[in-house]
Scaffold this motif. Structure first.
Motif, PDB file in Angstrom:
ATOM      1  N   ILE A  30      53.450 -50.303 -71.155  1.00 27.01           N
ATOM      2  CA  ILE A  30      54.073 -51.118 -70.120  1.00 27.01           C
ATOM      3  C   ILE A  30      53.335 -52.447 -70.032  1.00 27.01           C
ATOM      4  O   ILE A  30      52.103 -52.487 -70.051  1.00 27.01           O
ATOM      5  CB  ILE A  30      54.060 -50.384 -68.767  1.00 27.01           C
ATOM      6  CG1 ILE A  30      54.774 -49.037 -68.895  1.00 27.01           C
ATOM      7  CG2 ILE A  30      54.705 -51.229 -67.678  1.00 27.01           C
ATOM      8  CD1 ILE A  30      54.690 -48.191 -67.634  1.00 27.01           C
ATOM      9  N   TYR A  31      54.111 -53.514 -69.934  1.00 28.74           N
ATOM     10  CA  TYR A  31      53.499 -54.841 -69.912  1.00 28.74           C
ATOM     11  C   TYR A  31      52.955 -55.154 -68.526  1.00 28.74           C
ATOM     12  O   TYR A  31      53.691 -55.217 -67.548  1.00 28.74           O
ATOM     13  CB  TYR A  31      54.518 -55.911 -70.313  1.00 28.74           C
ATOM     14  CG  TYR A  31      53.969 -57.317 -70.190  1.00 28.74           C
ATOM     15  CD1 TYR A  31      52.976 -57.764 -71.056  1.00 28.74           C
ATOM     16  CD2 TYR A  31      54.412 -58.175 -69.195  1.00 28.74           C
ATOM     17  CE1 TYR A  31      52.461 -59.033 -70.937  1.00 28.74           C
ATOM     18  CE2 TYR A  31      53.910 -59.448 -69.072  1.00 28.74           C
ATOM     19  CZ  TYR A  31      52.934 -59.869 -69.953  1.00 28.74           C
ATOM     20  OH  TYR A  31      52.409 -61.123 -69.830  1.00 28.74           O
ATOM     21  N   TYR A  32      51.644 -55.314 -68.452  1.00 26.74           N
ATOM     22  CA  TYR A  32      50.981 -55.821 -67.255  1.00 26.74           C
ATOM     23  C   TYR A  32      50.086 -56.971 -67.685  1.00 26.74           C
ATOM     24  O   TYR A  32      49.316 -56.833 -68.639  1.00 26.74           O
ATOM     25  CB  TYR A  32      50.145 -54.740 -66.581  1.00 26.74           C
ATOM     26  CG  TYR A  32      50.939 -53.641 -65.918  1.00 26.74           C
ATOM     27  CD1 TYR A  32      51.660 -53.882 -64.753  1.00 26.74           C
ATOM     28  CD2 TYR A  32      50.982 -52.366 -66.459  1.00 26.74           C
ATOM     29  CE1 TYR A  32      52.394 -52.886 -64.133  1.00 26.74           C
ATOM     30  CE2 TYR A  32      51.711 -51.354 -65.857  1.00 26.74           C
ATOM     31  CZ  TYR A  32      52.415 -51.623 -64.696  1.00 26.74           C
ATOM     32  OH  TYR A  32      53.142 -50.633 -64.099  1.00 26.74           O
ATOM     33  N   ARG A  33      50.220 -58.079 -66.974  1.00 26.15           N
ATOM     34  CA  ARG A  33      49.348 -59.211 -67.304  1.00 26.15           C
ATOM     35  C   ARG A  33      47.917 -58.873 -66.955  1.00 26.15           C
ATOM     36  O   ARG A  33      47.616 -58.470 -65.831  1.00 26.15           O
ATOM     37  CB  ARG A  33      49.790 -60.463 -66.548  1.00 26.15           C
ATOM     38  CG  ARG A  33      51.087 -61.058 -67.048  1.00 26.15           C
ATOM     39  CD  ARG A  33      51.267 -62.461 -66.521  1.00 26.15           C
ATOM     40  NE  ARG A  33      51.280 -62.511 -65.065  1.00 26.15           N
ATOM     41  CZ  ARG A  33      51.223 -63.629 -64.352  1.00 26.15           C
ATOM     42  NH1 ARG A  33      51.142 -64.798 -64.968  1.00 26.15           N
ATOM     43  NH2 ARG A  33      51.253 -63.590 -63.037  1.00 26.15           N
ATOM     44  N   LYS A  34      47.036 -59.069 -67.909  1.00 26.49           N
ATOM     45  CA  LYS A  34      45.611 -58.821 -67.691  1.00 26.49           C
ATOM     46  C   LYS A  34      44.839 -60.125 -67.791  1.00 26.49           C
ATOM     47  O   LYS A  34      45.292 -61.101 -68.395  1.00 26.49           O
ATOM     48  CB  LYS A  34      45.085 -57.810 -68.708  1.00 26.49           C
ATOM     49  CG  LYS A  34      45.556 -56.388 -68.460  1.00 26.49           C
ATOM     50  CD  LYS A  34      44.808 -55.399 -69.348  1.00 26.49           C
ATOM     51  CE  LYS A  34      45.162 -53.966 -68.981  1.00 26.49           C
ATOM     52  NZ  LYS A  34      44.403 -52.992 -69.795  1.00 26.49           N
ATOM     53  N   SER A  35      43.665 -60.117 -67.209  1.00 29.60           N
ATOM     54  CA  SER A  35      42.837 -61.312 -67.228  1.00 29.60           C
ATOM     55  C   SER A  35      41.369 -60.925 -67.199  1.00 29.60           C
ATOM     56  O   SER A  35      41.010 -59.781 -66.910  1.00 29.60           O
ATOM     57  CB  SER A  35      43.165 -62.215 -66.029  1.00 29.60           C
ATOM     58  OG  SER A  35      42.837 -61.555 -64.831  1.00 29.60           O
ATOM     59  N   VAL A  36      40.549 -61.914 -67.506  1.00 30.13           N
ATOM     60  CA  VAL A  36      39.088 -61.774 -67.415  1.00 30.13           C
ATOM     61  C   VAL A  36      38.608 -62.735 -66.340  1.00 30.13           C
ATOM     62  O   VAL A  36      38.858 -63.937 -66.419  1.00 30.13           O
ATOM     63  CB  VAL A  36      38.406 -62.074 -68.760  1.00 30.13           C
ATOM     64  CG1 VAL A  36      36.893 -62.034 -68.614  1.00 30.13           C
ATOM     65  CG2 VAL A  36      38.862 -61.081 -69.820  1.00 30.13           C
ATOM     66  N   LEU A  37      37.936 -62.178 -65.344  1.00 30.88           N
ATOM     67  CA  LEU A  37      37.389 -62.979 -64.253  1.00 30.88           C
ATOM     68  C   LEU A  37      35.881 -62.961 -64.372  1.00 30.88           C
ATOM     69  O   LEU A  37      35.275 -61.887 -64.503  1.00 30.88           O
ATOM     70  CB  LEU A  37      37.833 -62.402 -62.908  1.00 30.88           C
ATOM     71  CG  LEU A  37      37.366 -63.135 -61.640  1.00 30.88           C
ATOM     72  CD1 LEU A  37      37.908 -64.549 -61.600  1.00 30.88           C
ATOM     73  CD2 LEU A  37      37.800 -62.356 -60.398  1.00 30.88           C
ATOM     74  N   GLU A  38      35.263 -64.125 -64.337  1.00 34.96           N
ATOM     75  CA  GLU A  38      33.815 -64.190 -64.525  1.00 34.96           C
ATOM     76  C   GLU A  38      33.206 -65.265 -63.641  1.00 34.96           C
ATOM     77  O   GLU A  38      33.888 -66.192 -63.189  1.00 34.96           O
ATOM     78  CB  GLU A  38      33.476 -64.476 -65.991  1.00 34.96           C
ATOM     79  CG  GLU A  38      33.866 -65.866 -66.460  1.00 34.96           C
ATOM     80  CD  GLU A  38      33.398 -66.169 -67.863  1.00 34.96           C
ATOM     81  OE1 GLU A  38      32.909 -65.254 -68.543  1.00 34.96           O
ATOM     82  OE2 GLU A  38      33.506 -67.342 -68.275  1.00 34.96           O
ATOM     83  N   LEU A  39      31.901 -65.116 -63.404  1.00 33.20           N
ATOM     84  CA  LEU A  39      31.110 -66.135 -62.721  1.00 33.20           C
ATOM     85  C   LEU A  39      30.571 -67.107 -63.752  1.00 33.20           C
ATOM     86  O   LEU A  39      30.145 -66.700 -64.839  1.00 33.20           O
ATOM     87  CB  LEU A  39      29.958 -65.495 -61.951  1.00 33.20           C
ATOM     88  CG  LEU A  39      30.325 -64.576 -60.780  1.00 33.20           C
ATOM     89  CD1 LEU A  39      29.058 -63.976 -60.175  1.00 33.20           C
ATOM     90  CD2 LEU A  39      31.100 -65.323 -59.709  1.00 33.20           C
ATOM     91  N   ARG A  40      30.584 -68.370 -63.435  1.00 30.86           N
ATOM     92  CA  ARG A  40      30.010 -69.360 -64.341  1.00 30.86           C
ATOM     93  C   ARG A  40      28.503 -69.159 -64.454  1.00 30.86           C
ATOM     94  O   ARG A  40      27.846 -68.766 -63.498  1.00 30.86           O
ATOM     95  CB  ARG A  40      30.298 -70.782 -63.840  1.00 30.86           C
ATOM     96  CG  ARG A  40      31.768 -71.171 -63.896  1.00 30.86           C
ATOM     97  CD  ARG A  40      31.958 -72.586 -63.405  1.00 30.86           C
ATOM     98  NE  ARG A  40      33.357 -72.963 -63.357  1.00 30.86           N
ATOM     99  CZ  ARG A  40      34.013 -73.553 -64.355  1.00 30.86           C
ATOM    100  NH1 ARG A  40      33.386 -73.823 -65.479  1.00 30.86           N
ATOM    101  NH2 ARG A  40      35.295 -73.866 -64.219  1.00 30.86           N
ATOM    102  N   GLY A  41      27.983 -69.456 -65.638  1.00 26.71           N
ATOM    103  CA  GLY A  41      26.552 -69.327 -65.862  1.00 26.71           C
ATOM    104  C   GLY A  41      26.101 -67.908 -66.124  1.00 26.71           C
ATOM    105  O   GLY A  41      24.903 -67.620 -66.043  1.00 26.71           O
TER     106      GLY A  41
END
Length: 208
Positions: A126-137
């Motif tokens: 099933i298509y679910y949009r995924k992402s990567v969330l990160e803190l800078r540095g």
């Protein structure tokens, strides 16, 4: 009160907040949704890079930005900020990391404290949009390839041609300058020769 003082009265988000409605559902209702967001913010502060569904990452990002912004603005002696950190960070040892690690890291930042990238989806499924969330540095390898040294990119090709044209113009100006100096030197030499011949003719006339 001038504009600079007014801007200090509230925290400013450095990310674009889209007005689109998020269709986020949870079996436990609004409380379950908030608990998921709190878990997401806690995981982000703890691991500094997480992979999750796009909608939840997009919403949790704003709360993480606001938490870090208030921590930088008010410090750990501000009651409301401490209550905010206590609410969003389920693991209480991360409150110390927020004020002692993240605040010194971001206090001079002029950009957002977080970044979000699109992640490839699972296939088949099933298509679910995924992402990567990160803190800078963060200490992890960068996710975006550095193409600044790729000679085949359009802006690098244009820069190379601009450098070549600048060198050609500089060499042409230098050649013209040398030619002009040589012409002046030749003219001066001719004038000196004519003057010498005139003096010799005058001397011969005087002797006669």
């Amino acid at each position: 009160m001038n504009q600079a003082d007014v801007s200090k009265l509230m925290s400013q988000l450095r990310i674009a907040v889209r007005p689109n409605k998020r269709n986020l559902k949870n079996p436990d209702g609004p409380e379950g949704r908030l608990l998921k967001l709190r878990k997401t913010v806690t995981a982000l502060v703890k691991h500094e890079r997480i992979e999750l569904f796009y909608n939840r990452a997009d919403e949790a990002r704003g709360y993480a930005e606001l938490l870090i912004s208030n921590a930088i603005r008010h410090g750990d002696r501000h009651k409301a900020t401490m209550e905010l950190a206590d609410y969003w960070l389920l693991e209480k040892q991360l409150v110390h990391k927020l004020f002692k690690v993240l605040v010194p890291r971001y206090e001079n930042y002029n950009v957002s404290y977080t970044r979000m990238f699109k992640a490839p989806r699972d296939y088949p499924g099933i298509y679910y949009r995924k992402s990567v969330l990160e803190l800078r540095g963060n200490p992890y390898p960068v996710l975006v390839q550095d193409n600044s040294q790729n000679r085949n990119l359009l802006h690098n090709v244009l820069l190379d041609e601009a450098r070549k044209e600048f060198r050609r113009e500089k060499l042409a100006n230098l050649a013209n300058q040398i030619a002009a100096e040589a012409e002046v030197a030749a003219t001066t030499t001719q004038a000196v020769d004519v003057e010498k011949k005139s003096e010799e003719n005058v001397e011969k006339t005087t002797e006669v």
